[in-house]
Design a protein around this motif. Structure first.
Motif, PDB file in Angstrom:
ATOM      1  N   VAL A  61     -12.883 -18.601  79.577  1.00 26.58           N
ATOM      2  CA  VAL A  61     -11.463 -18.422  79.120  1.00 26.58           C
ATOM      3  C   VAL A  61     -11.553 -17.251  78.188  1.00 26.58           C
ATOM      4  O   VAL A  61     -12.742 -17.459  76.609  1.00 26.58           O
ATOM      5  N   ILE A  62     -10.910 -16.289  78.197  1.00 20.14           N
ATOM      6  CA  ILE A  62     -11.118 -15.330  77.061  1.00 20.14           C
ATOM      7  C   ILE A  62      -9.322 -15.125  76.988  1.00 20.14           C
ATOM      8  O   ILE A  62      -8.503 -15.202  77.862  1.00 20.14           O
ATOM      9  N   LEU A  63      -9.331 -15.317  75.480  1.00 18.79           N
ATOM     10  CA  LEU A  63      -7.637 -14.473  75.019  1.00 18.79           C
ATOM     11  C   LEU A  63      -7.613 -12.989  74.892  1.00 18.79           C
ATOM     12  O   LEU A  63      -8.018 -12.875  73.741  1.00 18.79           O
ATOM     13  N   PRO A  64      -6.713 -13.039  75.826  1.00 17.18           N
ATOM     14  CA  PRO A  64      -6.763 -11.207  75.386  1.00 17.18           C
ATOM     15  C   PRO A  64      -5.597 -11.100  74.269  1.00 17.18           C
ATOM     16  O   PRO A  64      -5.151 -11.806  74.249  1.00 17.18           O
ATOM     17  N   HIS A  65      -5.982  -9.608  73.788  1.00 19.10           N
ATOM     18  CA  HIS A  65      -4.906  -9.240  72.922  1.00 19.10           C
ATOM     19  C   HIS A  65      -4.957  -9.984  71.742  1.00 19.10           C
ATOM     20  O   HIS A  65      -3.720 -10.496  71.236  1.00 19.10           O
ATOM     21  N   PHE A  66      -5.678 -11.178  71.229  1.00 17.15           N
ATOM     22  CA  PHE A  66      -6.188 -11.264  70.428  1.00 17.15           C
ATOM     23  C   PHE A  66      -5.615 -10.747  68.824  1.00 17.15           C
ATOM     24  O   PHE A  66      -5.833  -9.630  68.704  1.00 17.15           O
ATOM     25  N   ASP A  83     -13.283 -19.669  75.371  1.00 16.31           N
ATOM     26  CA  ASP A  83     -14.752 -19.490  74.951  1.00 16.31           C
ATOM     27  C   ASP A  83     -14.804 -18.234  74.337  1.00 16.31           C
ATOM     28  O   ASP A  83     -15.621 -18.118  73.308  1.00 16.31           O
ATOM     29  N   GLY A  84     -13.522 -17.379  73.965  1.00 19.32           N
ATOM     30  CA  GLY A  84     -13.760 -16.003  73.627  1.00 19.32           C
ATOM     31  C   GLY A  84     -12.394 -15.638  73.588  1.00 19.32           C
ATOM     32  O   GLY A  84     -11.943 -15.642  74.351  1.00 19.32           O
ATOM     33  N   VAL A  85     -12.058 -13.858  72.467  1.00 20.68           N
ATOM     34  CA  VAL A  85     -10.974 -13.520  71.962  1.00 20.68           C
ATOM     35  C   VAL A  85     -11.461 -12.052  72.875  1.00 20.68           C
ATOM     36  O   VAL A  85     -12.493 -11.741  72.650  1.00 20.68           O
ATOM     37  N   GLU A  86     -10.637 -11.298  73.233  1.00 23.84           N
ATOM     38  CA  GLU A  86     -10.846  -9.931  73.016  1.00 23.84           C
ATOM     39  C   GLU A  86      -9.566  -9.656  72.141  1.00 23.84           C
ATOM     40  O   GLU A  86      -8.172  -9.799  71.661  1.00 23.84           O
ATOM     41  N   MET A  87     -10.137  -8.395  71.439  1.00 19.90           N
ATOM     42  CA  MET A  87      -9.957  -8.009  69.699  1.00 19.90           C
ATOM     43  C   MET A  87      -9.055  -6.622  70.677  1.00 19.90           C
ATOM     44  O   MET A  87      -9.178  -6.265  71.194  1.00 19.90           O
ATOM     45  N   THR A  88      -7.484  -6.998  69.000  1.00 20.80           N
ATOM     46  CA  THR A  88      -6.569  -5.397  69.442  1.00 20.80           C
ATOM     47  C   THR A  88      -6.716  -4.535  68.422  1.00 20.80           C
ATOM     48  O   THR A  88      -7.729  -4.897  67.527  1.00 20.80           O
ATOM     49  N   SER A  89      -6.483  -3.626  68.830  1.00 21.26           N
ATOM     50  CA  SER A  89      -5.998  -2.829  67.359  1.00 21.26           C
ATOM     51  C   SER A  89      -4.618  -1.852  67.374  1.00 21.26           C
ATOM     52  O   SER A  89      -5.852  -1.140  67.401  1.00 21.26           O
ATOM     53  N   TRP A  90      -3.801  -1.905  68.035  1.00 19.82           N
ATOM     54  CA  TRP A  90      -2.946  -1.611  68.122  1.00 19.82           C
ATOM     55  C   TRP A  90      -2.200  -1.320  67.024  1.00 19.82           C
ATOM     56  O   TRP A  90      -1.990  -2.258  66.175  1.00 19.82           O
ATOM     57  N   GLY A  91      -2.068  -0.033  66.509  1.00  9.63           N
ATOM     58  CA  GLY A  91      -1.443   0.329  65.758  1.00  9.63           C
ATOM     59  C   GLY A  91      -2.637   0.394  64.193  1.00  9.63           C
ATOM     60  O   GLY A  91      -1.913   1.214  63.180  1.00  9.63           O
ATOM     61  N   ASN A  92      -3.169  -0.100  64.594  1.00  8.63           N
ATOM     62  CA  ASN A  92      -4.699   1.204  63.554  1.00  8.63           C
ATOM     63  C   ASN A  92      -4.797   2.395  63.356  1.00  8.63           C
ATOM     64  O   ASN A  92      -5.502   2.796  64.488  1.00  8.63           O
ATOM     65  N   LEU A  93      -4.251   2.847  63.139  1.00  7.57           N
ATOM     66  CA  LEU A  93      -4.461   4.584  62.303  1.00  7.57           C
ATOM     67  C   LEU A  93      -5.628   5.098  62.844  1.00  7.57           C
ATOM     68  O   LEU A  93      -6.189   5.793  63.042  1.00  7.57           O
TER      69      LEU A  93
END
Length: 117
Positions: A61-66, A83-93
């Motif tokens: 199980v992965i949490l997306p858009h963490f 079990d894990g996370v999927e990191m996001t980088s929305w808005g990171n210039l």
């Protein structure tokens, strides 16, 4: 045999990726109303329920858009369903992983919840 995972979606609580589980598909795949499900559809399943069902079926199980949305992440993680996370980088210039996302990940690690990134 090749098995495709699913990203089950709940309108308010967010999404959850269920990978490599055995047996029947974990349903419903969407719930909770517009943008994810039918208009007027009730919230009949929570992310934590999907996560625990996936674990029972020997999946990952992965949490997306963490970490967004933050609504049910804590419950799913603390129950042992994630079990894990999927990191996001929305808005990171500047590219790369947003420090805001890393902060939440480290909070869980510091509390003893080993989540793969």
């Amino acid at each position: 045999m090749v098995r495709v995972g699913t990203e089950n979606r709940q309108h308010v609580m967010g999404h959850i990726s269920l990978l490599g589980y055995e047996g029947s598909i974990i349903a419903p795949m969407t719930t909770g109303g517009p943008d994810e499900s039918a208009l007027g559809d009730p919230v009949e399943t929570l992310l934590t329920e999907w996560a625990l069902q996936c674990k029972k079926q020997n999946g990952v199980v992965i949490l997306p858009h963490f970490p967004n949305p933050r609504l049910e992440n804590a419950s799913a993680i603390i129950s042992g369903g994630v079990d894990g996370v999927e990191m996001t980088s929305w808005g990171n210039l500047y590219g790369g992983i947003d420090p805001y996302s890393l902060m939440d990940w480290y909070r869980y690690l510091n509390c003893g919840y080993l989540l793969l990134q």
